[in-house]
Design a protein around this motif. Structure first.
Motif, short mmCIF file in Angstrom:
data_model
loop_
_atom_site.label_atom_id
_atom_site.label_comp_id
_atom_site.label_asym_id
_atom_site.label_seq_id
_atom_site.Cartn_x
_atom_site.Cartn_y
_atom_site.Cartn_z
N ASP A 175 -1.30 3.38 -6.12
CA ASP A 175 -2.20 3.39 -7.28
C ASP A 175 -2.54 1.98 -7.75
OD1 ASP A 175 -2.29 6.16 -7.27
OD2 ASP A 175 -0.62 6.36 -8.68
N LYS A 176 -1.54 1.11 -7.80
CA LYS A 176 -1.79 -0.27 -8.25
C LYS A 176 -2.67 -1.02 -7.25
CE LYS A 176 2.12 -0.87 -11.27
NZ LYS A 176 3.14 -1.76 -11.76
N VAL A 177 -2.46 -0.79 -5.95
CA VAL A 177 -3.27 -1.45 -4.93
C VAL A 177 -4.73 -1.01 -5.05
CG1 VAL A 177 -3.71 -1.59 -2.44
CG2 VAL A 177 -1.40 -1.90 -3.31
N LYS A 178 -4.96 0.28 -5.30
CA LYS A 178 -6.32 0.80 -5.42
C LYS A 178 -6.99 0.41 -6.73
CE LYS A 178 -5.59 4.79 -2.47
NZ LYS A 178 -5.34 6.23 -2.43
N ASN A 179 -6.22 0.19 -7.78
CA ASN A 179 -6.80 -0.04 -9.10
C ASN A 179 -6.47 -1.44 -9.63
OD1 ASN A 179 -7.93 2.68 -9.44
ND2 ASN A 179 -5.80 3.32 -9.42
N GLN A 180 -5.33 -1.56 -10.28
CA GLN A 180 -4.93 -2.78 -11.00
C GLN A 180 -4.94 -4.03 -10.13
OE1 GLN A 180 -1.15 -2.22 -12.90
NE2 GLN A 180 -0.98 -4.35 -13.53
N TRP A 181 -4.48 -3.95 -8.90
CA TRP A 181 -4.35 -5.12 -8.04
C TRP A 181 -5.54 -5.33 -7.10
CZ3 TRP A 181 1.29 -3.87 -6.18
CH2 TRP A 181 2.18 -3.98 -7.27
N ASN A 182 -6.45 -4.39 -7.01
CA ASN A 182 -7.50 -4.40 -6.01
C ASN A 182 -8.37 -5.65 -6.09
OD1 ASN A 182 -10.31 -3.47 -4.81
ND2 ASN A 182 -8.65 -2.25 -3.89
N GLU A 193 0.82 -1.21 0.00
CA GLU A 193 0.00 0.00 0.00
C GLU A 193 0.85 1.26 0.00
OE1 GLU A 193 -2.42 -0.72 3.43
OE2 GLU A 193 -3.76 -2.08 2.35
N PHE A 251 3.09 1.00 -3.66
CA PHE A 251 2.33 1.00 -4.91
C PHE A 251 0.87 1.40 -4.68
CE2 PHE A 251 5.53 -2.43 -4.99
CZ PHE A 251 6.35 -1.98 -6.02
N LYS A 305 -7.71 -8.59 -7.35
CA LYS A 305 -6.94 -9.78 -6.98
C LYS A 305 -6.74 -9.84 -5.46
CE LYS A 305 -4.82 -13.49 -8.31
NZ LYS A 305 -5.56 -14.58 -8.93
#
Length: 156
Positions: A86-93, A81, A84, A95
């Motif tokens: 942005d990735k945690v909130k979007n791309q990886w959320n 968190e 990354f 998963k």
């Protein structure tokens, strides 16, 4: 700090029948204490581990002792968190929610989800989970309060 003979002499104080040949030194583990001195805040003593990340998010890591199984996921999620966001909130959320259905939620405020998680983990672990009266009525679970005299703080 003791040498082998001094350790053996110390052992004899507690177990007079000890035979030196029956004993060997084994490192049982370690505890790490982190002392933080933050600007305009009191010095705090923390136990275990702490994550850090550089301002430009190119260097991040873990300080302290190797975390145990009960805290490793939390520590790693915290690091993801921070490193990354942005990735945690979007791309990886999606998963992350697939892997951890309760991710980002406070189970003490969601007794239905808490009950589902407890049932699921109990089934996987072969435990006999019994729903409490509080859970049957879907009353929020009140978190236990930390004792007022506690001087420990934990990294969130």
């Amino acid at each position: 700090m003791l040498n082998d003979e001094e350790r053996y002499q110390s052992l004899l104080e507690y177990y007079p029948n000890a035979k030196k040949a029956d004993w060997q030194l084994v490192i049982a583990g370690q505890r790490v204490q982190i002392i933080k001195n933050a600007k305009n805040k009191p010095v705090t003593l923390q136990f275990g581990t702490e994550t850090f990340i550089s301002d430009d998010k190119t260097v991040f890591g873990l300080l302290g002792a190797s975390p145990g199984a009960s805290t490793s996921p939390y520590i790693m999620l915290n690091l993801l968190e921070k490193a990354f966001p942005d990735k945690v909130k979007n791309q990886w959320n999606a998963k992350l929610h697939e892997i951890i259905p309760s991710y980002g939620q406070h189970l003490e405020q969601n007794p239905t989800l808490l009950n589902q998680i407890r049932r699921y983990t109990s089934e996987i672990l072969g435990l006999n989970y019994i729903v409490t009266q509080q859970e049957q009525t879907n009353q929020p679970i009140k978190p236990k309060q930390q004792p007022a005299n506690s001087r420990c703080s934990f990294v969130k």
